[in-house]
Design a protein around this motif. Structure first.
Motif, PDB file in Angstrom:
ATOM      1  N   PHE A   1      40.263 -37.876 -22.339  1.00 41.17           N
ATOM      2  CA  PHE A   1      39.097 -37.045 -22.029  1.00 41.17           C
ATOM      3  C   PHE A   1      38.222 -38.044 -21.390  1.00 41.17           C
ATOM      4  O   PHE A   1      37.078 -38.586 -22.437  1.00 41.17           O
ATOM      5  N   PRO A   2      38.006 -38.400 -20.353  1.00 43.05           N
ATOM      6  CA  PRO A   2      36.842 -39.280 -19.587  1.00 43.05           C
ATOM      7  C   PRO A   2      35.698 -38.889 -19.785  1.00 43.05           C
ATOM      8  O   PRO A   2      34.526 -39.560 -19.945  1.00 43.05           O
ATOM      9  N   ALA A   3      35.551 -37.488 -19.897  1.00 47.42           N
ATOM     10  CA  ALA A   3      33.997 -36.947 -19.589  1.00 47.42           C
ATOM     11  C   ALA A   3      34.192 -35.358 -20.117  1.00 47.42           C
ATOM     12  O   ALA A   3      35.071 -34.712 -19.762  1.00 47.42           O
ATOM     13  N   ILE A   4      33.092 -34.983 -20.950  1.00 49.94           N
ATOM     14  CA  ILE A   4      33.083 -33.684 -21.420  1.00 49.94           C
ATOM     15  C   ILE A   4      31.426 -33.453 -21.335  1.00 49.94           C
ATOM     16  O   ILE A   4      30.638 -34.241 -21.751  1.00 49.94           O
ATOM     17  N   THR A   5      31.292 -32.113 -20.919  1.00 53.52           N
ATOM     18  CA  THR A   5      29.820 -31.698 -20.903  1.00 53.52           C
ATOM     19  C   THR A   5      29.974 -30.374 -21.735  1.00 53.52           C
ATOM     20  O   THR A   5      30.493 -29.422 -21.263  1.00 53.52           O
ATOM     21  N   LEU A   6      28.772 -30.298 -22.729  1.00 53.12           N
ATOM     22  CA  LEU A   6      28.972 -29.063 -23.281  1.00 53.12           C
ATOM     23  C   LEU A   6      27.720 -28.543 -22.992  1.00 53.12           C
ATOM     24  O   LEU A   6      26.584 -29.343 -22.747  1.00 53.12           O
ATOM     25  N   THR A   7      27.336 -27.280 -22.616  1.00 50.56           N
ATOM     26  CA  THR A   7      25.991 -26.709 -22.458  1.00 50.56           C
ATOM     27  C   THR A   7      25.979 -25.589 -23.579  1.00 50.56           C
ATOM     28  O   THR A   7      26.779 -24.592 -23.729  1.00 50.56           O
ATOM     29  N   VAL A   8      25.043 -25.930 -24.701  1.00 49.45           N
ATOM     30  CA  VAL A   8      24.804 -24.960 -25.861  1.00 49.45           C
ATOM     31  C   VAL A   8      23.444 -24.042 -25.131  1.00 49.45           C
ATOM     32  O   VAL A   8      22.432 -24.573 -25.101  1.00 49.45           O
ATOM     33  N   ASN A   9      23.898 -22.788 -24.699  1.00 44.94           N
ATOM     34  CA  ASN A   9      22.710 -21.687 -24.283  1.00 44.94           C
ATOM     35  C   ASN A   9      22.251 -21.045 -25.376  1.00 44.94           C
ATOM     36  O   ASN A   9      23.102 -20.431 -26.365  1.00 44.94           O
ATOM     37  N   CYS A  10      21.088 -21.132 -25.807  1.00 40.93           N
ATOM     38  CA  CYS A  10      20.403 -20.583 -26.925  1.00 40.93           C
ATOM     39  C   CYS A  10      19.438 -19.374 -26.354  1.00 40.93           C
ATOM     40  O   CYS A  10      18.470 -19.450 -25.737  1.00 40.93           O
ATOM     41  N   THR A  11      19.523 -18.177 -26.603  1.00 41.95           N
ATOM     42  CA  THR A  11      18.959 -17.060 -26.216  1.00 41.95           C
ATOM     43  C   THR A  11      17.799 -16.938 -27.455  1.00 41.95           C
ATOM     44  O   THR A  11      18.143 -16.231 -28.305  1.00 41.95           O
ATOM     45  N   THR A  12      16.699 -17.544 -27.381  1.00 37.99           N
ATOM     46  CA  THR A  12      15.921 -17.701 -28.635  1.00 37.99           C
ATOM     47  C   THR A  12      14.181 -17.763 -28.191  1.00 37.99           C
ATOM     48  O   THR A  12      13.912 -18.219 -27.031  1.00 37.99           O
ATOM     49  N   THR A  13      13.427 -17.664 -28.953  1.00 38.30           N
ATOM     50  CA  THR A  13      12.106 -17.781 -28.952  1.00 38.30           C
ATOM     51  C   THR A  13      11.510 -19.119 -29.314  1.00 38.30           C
ATOM     52  O   THR A  13      10.409 -19.585 -28.920  1.00 38.30           O
ATOM     53  N   ALA A  14      12.669 -19.875 -29.676  1.00 42.28           N
ATOM     54  CA  ALA A  14      12.114 -21.431 -29.929  1.00 42.28           C
ATOM     55  C   ALA A  14      11.858 -22.099 -28.770  1.00 42.28           C
ATOM     56  O   ALA A  14      12.364 -21.733 -27.561  1.00 42.28           O
ATOM     57  N   SER A  15      11.134 -22.932 -28.701  1.00 47.04           N
ATOM     58  CA  SER A  15      10.851 -23.776 -27.543  1.00 47.04           C
ATOM     59  C   SER A  15      11.958 -25.059 -26.912  1.00 47.04           C
ATOM     60  O   SER A  15      12.738 -25.235 -27.925  1.00 47.04           O
ATOM     61  N   GLN A  16      11.935 -25.165 -25.939  1.00 48.83           N
ATOM     62  CA  GLN A  16      12.942 -26.401 -25.374  1.00 48.83           C
ATOM     63  C   GLN A  16      12.790 -27.590 -26.138  1.00 48.83           C
ATOM     64  O   GLN A  16      13.851 -27.941 -26.370  1.00 48.83           O
ATOM     65  N   SER A  17      11.691 -27.833 -26.595  1.00 49.86           N
ATOM     66  CA  SER A  17      11.434 -29.112 -27.271  1.00 49.86           C
ATOM     67  C   SER A  17      12.072 -29.076 -28.795  1.00 49.86           C
ATOM     68  O   SER A  17      12.654 -29.957 -29.168  1.00 49.86           O
ATOM     69  N   ASP A  18      11.998 -27.956 -29.329  1.00 55.24           N
ATOM     70  CA  ASP A  18      12.752 -27.519 -30.461  1.00 55.24           C
ATOM     71  C   ASP A  18      14.084 -27.612 -30.475  1.00 55.24           C
ATOM     72  O   ASP A  18      15.016 -28.111 -31.226  1.00 55.24           O
ATOM     73  N   LEU A  19      14.713 -27.296 -29.446  1.00 50.09           N
ATOM     74  CA  LEU A  19      16.173 -27.207 -29.100  1.00 50.09           C
ATOM     75  C   LEU A  19      16.552 -28.581 -28.855  1.00 50.09           C
ATOM     76  O   LEU A  19      17.614 -28.868 -29.294  1.00 50.09           O
ATOM     77  N   ASP A  20      15.682 -29.313 -28.195  1.00 47.31           N
ATOM     78  CA  ASP A  20      16.035 -30.849 -27.939  1.00 47.31           C
ATOM     79  C   ASP A  20      16.091 -31.469 -29.377  1.00 47.31           C
ATOM     80  O   ASP A  20      17.029 -32.335 -29.505  1.00 47.31           O
ATOM     81  N   SER A  21      15.312 -31.093 -30.296  1.00 49.08           N
ATOM     82  CA  SER A  21      15.280 -31.645 -31.548  1.00 49.08           C
ATOM     83  C   SER A  21      16.485 -31.424 -32.332  1.00 49.08           C
ATOM     84  O   SER A  21      17.278 -32.293 -32.798  1.00 49.08           O
ATOM     85  N   VAL A  22      17.212 -30.029 -32.159  1.00 48.58           N
ATOM     86  CA  VAL A  22      18.427 -29.927 -32.747  1.00 48.58           C
ATOM     87  C   VAL A  22      19.380 -30.474 -32.301  1.00 48.58           C
ATOM     88  O   VAL A  22      20.287 -30.938 -32.968  1.00 48.58           O
ATOM     89  N   GLY A  23      19.361 -30.652 -30.988  1.00 51.78           N
ATOM     90  CA  GLY A  23      20.568 -31.377 -30.227  1.00 51.78           C
ATOM     91  C   GLY A  23      20.573 -32.833 -30.538  1.00 51.78           C
ATOM     92  O   GLY A  23      21.599 -33.481 -30.815  1.00 51.78           O
ATOM     93  N   GLN A  24      19.186 -33.537 -30.790  1.00 51.69           N
ATOM     94  CA  GLN A  24      19.318 -35.059 -31.078  1.00 51.69           C
ATOM     95  C   GLN A  24      19.886 -35.059 -32.560  1.00 51.69           C
ATOM     96  O   GLN A  24      20.397 -36.155 -32.942  1.00 51.69           O
ATOM     97  N   GLU A  25      19.569 -34.233 -33.362  1.00 53.52           N
ATOM     98  CA  GLU A  25      20.004 -34.418 -34.885  1.00 53.52           C
ATOM     99  C   GLU A  25      21.519 -33.911 -35.008  1.00 53.52           C
ATOM    100  O   GLU A  25      22.087 -34.601 -35.548  1.00 53.52           O
ATOM    101  N   THR A  26      21.868 -32.951 -34.097  1.00 57.05           N
ATOM    102  CA  THR A  26      23.362 -32.534 -34.242  1.00 57.05           C
ATOM    103  C   THR A  26      24.138 -33.965 -33.757  1.00 57.05           C
ATOM    104  O   THR A  26      25.270 -34.017 -34.226  1.00 57.05           O
ATOM    105  N   ALA A  27      23.685 -34.644 -32.571  1.00 58.83           N
ATOM    106  CA  ALA A  27      24.445 -35.550 -32.102  1.00 58.83           C
ATOM    107  C   ALA A  27      24.769 -36.622 -33.181  1.00 58.83           C
ATOM    108  O   ALA A  27      25.486 -37.309 -33.365  1.00 58.83           O
ATOM    109  N   LYS A  28      23.759 -36.790 -34.027  1.00 62.23           N
ATOM    110  CA  LYS A  28      23.903 -37.736 -35.335  1.00 62.23           C
ATOM    111  C   LYS A  28      24.977 -37.312 -36.179  1.00 62.23           C
ATOM    112  O   LYS A  28      25.644 -38.246 -36.956  1.00 62.23           O
ATOM    113  N   TYR A  29      25.064 -36.159 -36.328  1.00 59.86           N
ATOM    114  CA  TYR A  29      25.991 -35.477 -37.521  1.00 59.86           C
ATOM    115  C   TYR A  29      27.357 -34.909 -37.329  1.00 59.86           C
ATOM    116  O   TYR A  29      28.190 -34.738 -38.162  1.00 59.86           O
ATOM    117  N   CYS A  30      27.633 -34.481 -35.846  1.00 61.86           N
ATOM    118  CA  CYS A  30      28.679 -33.974 -35.488  1.00 61.86           C
ATOM    119  C   CYS A  30      30.066 -34.639 -35.513  1.00 61.86           C
ATOM    120  O   CYS A  30      29.979 -35.560 -34.697  1.00 61.86           O
TER     121      CYS A  30
END
Length: 152
Positions: A102-131
């Motif tokens: 699998f040379p390349a994989i792109t996931l797009t996590v679409n969130c229909t939310t009231t949270a800010s994009q900055s909050d989603l970026d933080s969730v993404g950064q933390e998820t990358a550490k632990y998945c």
């Protein structure tokens, strides 16, 4: 007295292989079936091994993403995950050994939310550490990109 959970555990499984294409693996109280499609000699009773790897990555991103969102106080709202995976089939076709199937994989996590994009970026950064599954792909050399996107 609080019970301390083990940090390293051992998973064991014994699979039945009733055909060359189908594998039945008991997990907890479930029976997981991995199979090939009919056109590849299977019975199409479950996803192929490579499809299972991709779906495991999506599921791990969902589970760990939600755990991190809860920890960070972010409501993800409705979540869908799109995957775009490049898969070099030469290995499974027995043409040649492939170091990074699998040379390349792109996931797009679409969130229909009231949270800010900055909050989603933080969730993404933390998820990358632990998945655990994303860690496996990255350690194998996959160029993994996960985009957390605020959707209307």
């Amino acid at each position: 007295m609080a019970v301390k959970m083990k940090t390293v555990v051992t998973y064991r499984a014994t699979a039945a292989c009733p055909t060359h294409a189908r594998t039945e693996i008991p997990v907890r109280d479930l029976n997981v079936v991995i199979d090939e499609p009919v056109e590849r000699g299977g019975t199409n009773l479950g996803p192929s091994p490579t499809e299972t790897a991709m779906t495991a990555l999506i599921a791990c991103t969902n589970v760990i993403g939600h755990k991190n969102a809860k920890r960070l106080g972010v409501d993800l709202g409705k979540v869908t995950i799109d995957a775009d995976a490049k898969f070099d089939r030469r290995g499974v076709l027995m043409e040649e050994e492939i170091d990074v199937p699998f040379p390349a994989i792109t996931l797009t996590v679409n969130c229909t939310t009231t949270a800010s994009q900055s909050d989603l970026d933080s969730v993404g950064q933390e998820t990358a550490k632990y998945c655990a599954i994303s860690k496996l792909f990255e350690a194998a050399g996959t160029d993994l990109t996960v985009n957390w996107v605020k959707t209307p």
